[in-house]
Enzyme design. Structure first.
Site, PDB file in Angstrom:
ATOM      1  N   ARG A  93       0.885  -1.235  -0.265  1.00 25.43           N
ATOM      2  CA  ARG A  93      -0.185  -0.406   0.792  1.00 25.43           C
ATOM      3  C   ARG A  93       0.968   1.776  -0.044  1.00 25.43           C
ATOM      4  NH1 ARG A  93      -5.095  -1.196   2.991  1.00 25.43           N
ATOM      5  NH2 ARG A  93      -5.912  -3.576   2.343  1.00 25.43           N
ATOM      6  N   HIS A 118      -1.688  -2.324  -4.351  1.00 23.81           N
ATOM      7  CA  HIS A 118      -1.372  -3.252  -4.729  1.00 23.81           C
ATOM      8  C   HIS A 118      -0.688  -2.691  -6.574  1.00 23.81           C
ATOM      9  CE1 HIS A 118      -0.266  -6.390  -2.100  1.00 23.81           C
ATOM     10  NE2 HIS A 118      -1.170  -7.076  -1.980  1.00 23.81           N
ATOM     11  N   HIS A 187       2.511 -13.238  -5.171  1.00 19.98           N
ATOM     12  CA  HIS A 187       1.358 -13.268  -3.680  1.00 19.98           C
ATOM     13  C   HIS A 187       1.041 -15.150  -3.894  1.00 19.98           C
ATOM     14  CE1 HIS A 187      -1.617 -12.367  -0.719  1.00 19.98           C
ATOM     15  NE2 HIS A 187      -2.046 -10.632  -1.756  1.00 19.98           N
ATOM     16  N   ASP A 256      -0.513  -9.954   8.674  1.00 25.44           N
ATOM     17  CA  ASP A 256      -0.943  -9.771   7.927  1.00 25.44           C
ATOM     18  C   ASP A 256       0.789  -8.359   7.928  1.00 25.44           C
ATOM     19  OD1 ASP A 256      -1.113  -8.572   5.518  1.00 25.44           O
ATOM     20  OD2 ASP A 256      -3.384  -7.441   6.128  1.00 25.44           O
ATOM     21  N   GLU A 316       5.474 -13.184   0.676  1.00 25.44           N
ATOM     22  CA  GLU A 316       5.454 -11.967  -0.455  1.00 25.44           C
ATOM     23  C   GLU A 316       7.154 -11.289   0.441  1.00 25.44           C
ATOM     24  OE1 GLU A 316       1.486  -9.292  -0.504  1.00 25.44           O
ATOM     25  OE2 GLU A 316       1.362 -11.074   1.237  1.00 25.44           O
TER      26      GLU A 316
END
Length: 360
Positions: A93, A118, A187, A256, A316
Site C-alpha cells: 500500500r 498493489h 502473492h 498481515d 511476499e
C-alpha cells in the site's frame, strides 16, 4: 538492500517444458499454461498475471502433491486480482493519495481513503504477459505505460521463472525511460500439507524488526524490534500466532505484517505431517507474511476444496510498502540507466528432524 543472491541450489537436472491453452479471458484473449518439470518438482505458470497455478513437490513418502492454493476457474482468477500472481507496479500500500519524486507530485488511482493497493486497478497480476519457454523455465514480459494509474515512466518488466533442482527462482527486472517507483513480488499462497489450513505449519522468519501500520494498514515509518508473538526467529506454529491476543495480531485478524529481514535466508515453513519444508531466499529487504485471514469458503480450488480462513500462507518478498512516502525506508526509485533487479528463491525439501534438512 541485501544485494543479489548467490545461493547455492541443488544440482541441476534435466527439465521438460510443456505449453498448453488454459482458457479464454473475458476480453477474448487466450491464456496459456507453461509446465516446467524435472526429477524434483513441477511448476505450472500462467502467462495471465504470472499466476503460479501449481507447484508439485514430494512428501517424505515420495507422493507428489500441489503445495500452492489455486482457483477452480480462469474467471475466478479474473475476479480475484491479487491471488497467487505477480504484484505490481507497486506491491503493498501507498498512502497520501500518491507521492512526490524529484520535486514532482504524482497523484495515483487511489481509493477514497487515499490508499492505492498493489498498484491499483488493472495491476500487473490482472494483465496478460508475453510468455515464452526458456531453459528450465519460462520468461514473461510486460509493458506498463507512462501514466498508468498515475505512475510515471514507461516501465519494461520481465519475470523469469527457473527450476534448479528443487529450487524455483523468480528473477524480476525492470527498466524505465523516466524516474519512477516500482516494487514487485509474488502473492502465491503456500500450503505444504493439503489440510484445510496451515495452522499446524511451523514458520520461522529471520527478522528482528517489523513495520507498524495505521488503521488502513499503511506503514507509518515506525520500525520497532519484534517482541512476543511477532518474534518468529525461533519458529512458531502459524496457528499460535494467528490466534494470539496481542493487539498487533488482532488488528489484522491474523498475520498481515511486513518483517525487516536480517539475512538473505528470509523464512522457513515446515509441515511435520508431510515432512515438506519450504525455504525462502531473497535479495529484497522485507517480507510480508499474510495468513489468508479473509477466506471464508466462498471460493474453491481446482480440486474442488473450499478455501477457508488460514488455508494458505503468502510469503511476499519485497521492498517496504509506502516507501515512496517514507524517506528512511530503502528506496524503490527506478531511474533510466539504473534498472530494477531482484531475485527470490523458493527451495523445497524434506524435514530430516532436528538435525536439519534433506533434499527431496
Amino acid at each position: 538492500m541485501l544485494g543479489l543472491l548467490a545461493v547455492a541450489g541443488a544440482e541441476a537436472s534435466a527439465c521438460s517444458i510443456q505449453s498448453r491453452p488454459f482458457g479464454m479471458l473475458s476480453s477474448g484473449e487466450q491464456v496459456r499454461a507453461y509446465t516446467v518439470s524435472n526429477n524434483r518438482i513441477e511448476v505450472t505458470v500462467l502467462d495471465y498475471g504470472g499466476i503460479l497455478h501449481e507447484i508439485k513437490a514430494p512428501d517424505r513418502e515420495g507422493r507428489m502433491e500441489n503445495v500452492v492454493r489455486n482457483l477452480a476457474t480462469l474467471s475466478d482468477y479474473e475476479r480475484n486480482t491479487s491471488f497467487s500472481r505477480i504484484i505490481g507496479r507497486f506491491a503493498g500500500r501507498i498512502g497520501n493519495g500518491g507521492f512526490t519524486l524529484d520535486g514532482s507530485r504524482y497523484e495515483l488511482a487511489a481509493r477514497p481513503d487515499g490508499v492505492i493497493s498493489h498498484g491499483g486497478p488493472g495491476g500487473f497480476g490482472s494483465r496478460l504477459w508475453t510468455g515464452r519457454p526458456a531453459a528450465c523455465g519460462v520468461d514473461l514480459a510486460l509493458t506498463s505505460k507512462d501514466g498508468e494509474n498515475g505512475f510515471p515512466g514507461n516501465l519494461q518488466v520481465e519475470a523469469a521463472f527457473r527450476l534448479d533442482g528443487a529450487d524455483l527462482h523468480i528473477d524480476y527486472r525492470a527498466t524505465t525511460d523516466k524516474p519512477t517507483v516500482a516494487n514487485l513480488t509474488h502473492h502465491a499462497f503456500f500450503n505444504l500439507s493439503g489440510a484445510p489450513d496451515v495452522y499446524d505449519h511451523e514458520l520461522k522468519v529471520n527478522a528482528g524488526r517489523w513495520l507498524v501500520t495505521d488503521s488502513r494498514r499503511v506503514p507509518t515509518g515506525e520500525i520497532p524490534v519484534v517482541t512476543d508473538i511477532l518474534d518468529l526467529r525461533g519458529g512458531r506454529k502459524v496457528g499460535a500466532v494467528v490466534n494470539a491476543l496481542e493487539p498487533a495480531i488482532k488488528a489484522s485478524n491474523g498475520l498481515d505484517h511486513t518483517f525487516v529481514l536480517e539475512e538473505r535466508h528470509a523464512a522457513t515453513l515446515r509441515d511435520a505431517v508431510s515432512g515438506r519444508v519450504l525455504e525462502v531466499f531473497t535479495s529484497e529487504p522485507g517480507i510480508v507474511v499474510f495468513s489468508a485471514n479473509s477466506w471464508n469458503g466462498s471460493l474453491r480450488d481446482a480440486a474442488g476444496q473450499p478455501l477457508l480462513k488460514g488455508g494458505g500462507l503468502a510469503l511476499e518478498t519485497q521492498h517496504f510498502p509506502n516507501s515512496p512516502n517514507i524517506s528512511h525506508f530503502p528506496t524503490t526509485v527506478v531511474r533510466p540507466g539504473t534498472p530494477l533487479h531482484t531475485v527470490t528463491i523458493f527451495r523445497f525439501g524434506l524435514d530430516a528432524g532436528k538435525d536439519g534438512l534433506q533434499g527431496p
